[in-house]
Write a protein that holds these residues in place. Structure first.
Motif, PDB file in Angstrom:
ATOM      1  N   THR A 170      86.144  16.533  51.633  1.00 40.43           N
ATOM      2  CA  THR A 170      84.727  16.050  52.100  1.00 40.43           C
ATOM      3  C   THR A 170      84.458  16.434  53.663  1.00 40.43           C
ATOM      4  OG1 THR A 170      85.834  13.932  52.975  1.00 40.43           O
ATOM      5  CG2 THR A 170      85.097  14.132  50.751  1.00 40.43           C
ATOM      6  N   THR A 171      83.115  16.368  54.015  1.00 37.29           N
ATOM      7  CA  THR A 171      82.809  16.643  55.216  1.00 37.29           C
ATOM      8  C   THR A 171      83.554  15.863  56.468  1.00 37.29           C
ATOM      9  OG1 THR A 171      80.710  16.991  54.501  1.00 37.29           O
ATOM     10  CG2 THR A 171      80.966  17.045  57.042  1.00 37.29           C
ATOM     11  N   ASN A 172      83.981  14.507  56.080  1.00 38.75           N
ATOM     12  CA  ASN A 172      84.399  13.655  57.005  1.00 38.75           C
ATOM     13  C   ASN A 172      86.268  14.303  57.298  1.00 38.75           C
ATOM     14  OD1 ASN A 172      85.216  11.521  58.654  1.00 38.75           O
ATOM     15  ND2 ASN A 172      85.832  10.321  56.996  1.00 38.75           N
ATOM     16  N   TRP A 173      86.520  14.311  55.909  1.00 39.73           N
ATOM     17  CA  TRP A 173      88.146  14.745  56.009  1.00 39.73           C
ATOM     18  C   TRP A 173      88.434  16.020  56.701  1.00 39.73           C
ATOM     19  CZ3 TRP A 173      91.347  18.835  54.707  1.00 39.73           C
ATOM     20  CH2 TRP A 173      92.689  18.517  54.625  1.00 39.73           C
ATOM     21  N   LEU A 174      87.511  17.131  56.365  1.00 39.01           N
ATOM     22  CA  LEU A 174      87.538  18.383  57.134  1.00 39.01           C
ATOM     23  C   LEU A 174      87.409  18.499  58.768  1.00 39.01           C
ATOM     24  CD1 LEU A 174      85.505  20.737  54.569  1.00 39.01           C
ATOM     25  CD2 LEU A 174      88.158  20.651  55.277  1.00 39.01           C
ATOM     26  N   GLU A 175      86.487  17.636  58.993  1.00 38.26           N
ATOM     27  CA  GLU A 175      86.163  17.155  60.438  1.00 38.26           C
ATOM     28  C   GLU A 175      87.534  16.638  61.241  1.00 38.26           C
ATOM     29  OE1 GLU A 175      82.803  14.773  61.040  1.00 38.26           O
ATOM     30  OE2 GLU A 175      81.359  16.638  60.594  1.00 38.26           O
ATOM     31  N   GLN A 235      82.210  12.943  44.688  1.00 44.22           N
ATOM     32  CA  GLN A 235      81.943  13.059  43.001  1.00 44.22           C
ATOM     33  C   GLN A 235      82.467  14.664  42.611  1.00 44.22           C
ATOM     34  OE1 GLN A 235      79.441  12.230  45.568  1.00 44.22           O
ATOM     35  NE2 GLN A 235      79.219   9.908  44.734  1.00 44.22           N
ATOM     36  N   MET A 236      82.027  15.689  43.248  1.00 43.23           N
ATOM     37  CA  MET A 236      82.633  16.823  43.105  1.00 43.23           C
ATOM     38  C   MET A 236      84.023  16.905  42.928  1.00 43.23           C
ATOM     39  SD  MET A 236      81.562  20.512  44.534  1.00 43.23           S
ATOM     40  CE  MET A 236      79.917  20.596  43.971  1.00 43.23           C
ATOM     41  N   LEU A 237      84.703  16.104  43.970  1.00 41.16           N
ATOM     42  CA  LEU A 237      86.280  16.345  44.011  1.00 41.16           C
ATOM     43  C   LEU A 237      86.643  15.400  42.970  1.00 41.16           C
ATOM     44  CD1 LEU A 237      86.783  16.097  48.021  1.00 41.16           C
ATOM     45  CD2 LEU A 237      87.637  17.903  46.493  1.00 41.16           C
ATOM     46  N   GLY A 249      92.658  16.452  38.975  1.00 42.77           N
ATOM     47  CA  GLY A 249      93.488  16.002  37.934  1.00 42.77           C
ATOM     48  C   GLY A 249      93.759  14.620  37.880  1.00 42.77           C
ATOM     49  N   LEU A 250      93.705  14.081  38.973  1.00 46.54           N
ATOM     50  CA  LEU A 250      94.176  12.584  39.204  1.00 46.54           C
ATOM     51  C   LEU A 250      93.072  11.560  38.833  1.00 46.54           C
ATOM     52  CD1 LEU A 250      95.685  13.035  42.786  1.00 46.54           C
ATOM     53  CD2 LEU A 250      96.769  13.009  40.673  1.00 46.54           C
ATOM     54  N   LYS A 251      93.314  10.437  38.598  1.00 47.66           N
ATOM     55  CA  LYS A 251      92.479   9.318  38.096  1.00 47.66           C
ATOM     56  C   LYS A 251      91.766   8.912  39.222  1.00 47.66           C
ATOM     57  CE  LYS A 251      94.878   7.765  33.967  1.00 47.66           C
ATOM     58  NZ  LYS A 251      95.555   6.551  33.389  1.00 47.66           N
ATOM     59  N   THR A 252      92.503   8.635  40.438  1.00 48.80           N
ATOM     60  CA  THR A 252      91.922   8.364  41.645  1.00 48.80           C
ATOM     61  C   THR A 252      91.918   9.554  42.569  1.00 48.80           C
ATOM     62  OG1 THR A 252      93.840   7.439  42.503  1.00 48.80           O
ATOM     63  CG2 THR A 252      92.280   5.877  41.303  1.00 48.80           C
ATOM     64  N   SER A 253      90.818  10.349  42.802  1.00 48.78           N
ATOM     65  CA  SER A 253      91.041  11.587  43.519  1.00 48.78           C
ATOM     66  C   SER A 253      90.986  11.304  44.836  1.00 48.78           C
ATOM     67  CB  SER A 253      89.924  12.503  43.120  1.00 48.78           C
ATOM     68  OG  SER A 253      88.704  11.913  43.236  1.00 48.78           O
TER      69      SER A 253
END
Length: 97
Positions: free
Chosen positions: A50-55, A74-76, A81-85
């Motif tokens: 996500t933008t936040n994580w990359l920053e 949503q895209m991630l 493959g995880l239930k809670t990405s």
């Protein structure tokens, strides 16, 4: 930049062992694991986050990474493959034995 359909299909296919061996790639999910991968000597092909994580983690991302993609949560979730990405995932090359 967002990943193309072929890139997302490749990443999703890495959940199956046959495709990991065929492409000589593996998938890493989770903040701690992705950051450890970036510090290691594995060659990282893709990082998606996500933008936040990359920053927040820009200083950990190695300059040798082929592609860094900004994605929505949503895209991630679709790709993961995880239930809670989480907010990130990475794809790296396997070592040849």
């Amino acid at each position: 930049m967002t990943p193309s359909n072929s890139t997302t299909k490749l990443i999703k296919s890495l959940q199956i062992k046959k495709h990991r061996l065929l492409n000589q790639l593996f998938l890493v999910e989770g903040t701690k694991s992705v950051l450890e991968l970036c510090k290691s000597d594995f060659k990282v092909k893709y990082i998606l986050g996500t933008t936040n994580w990359l920053e927040q983690h820009a200083n950990y991302i190695n300059k040798e990474v082929t592609d860094v993609f900004e994605c929505t949560q949503q895209m991630l979730h679709k790709i993961s493959g995880l239930k809670t990405s989480g907010e990130e995932l990475a794809v790296a090359h396997q070592r040849l034995i």
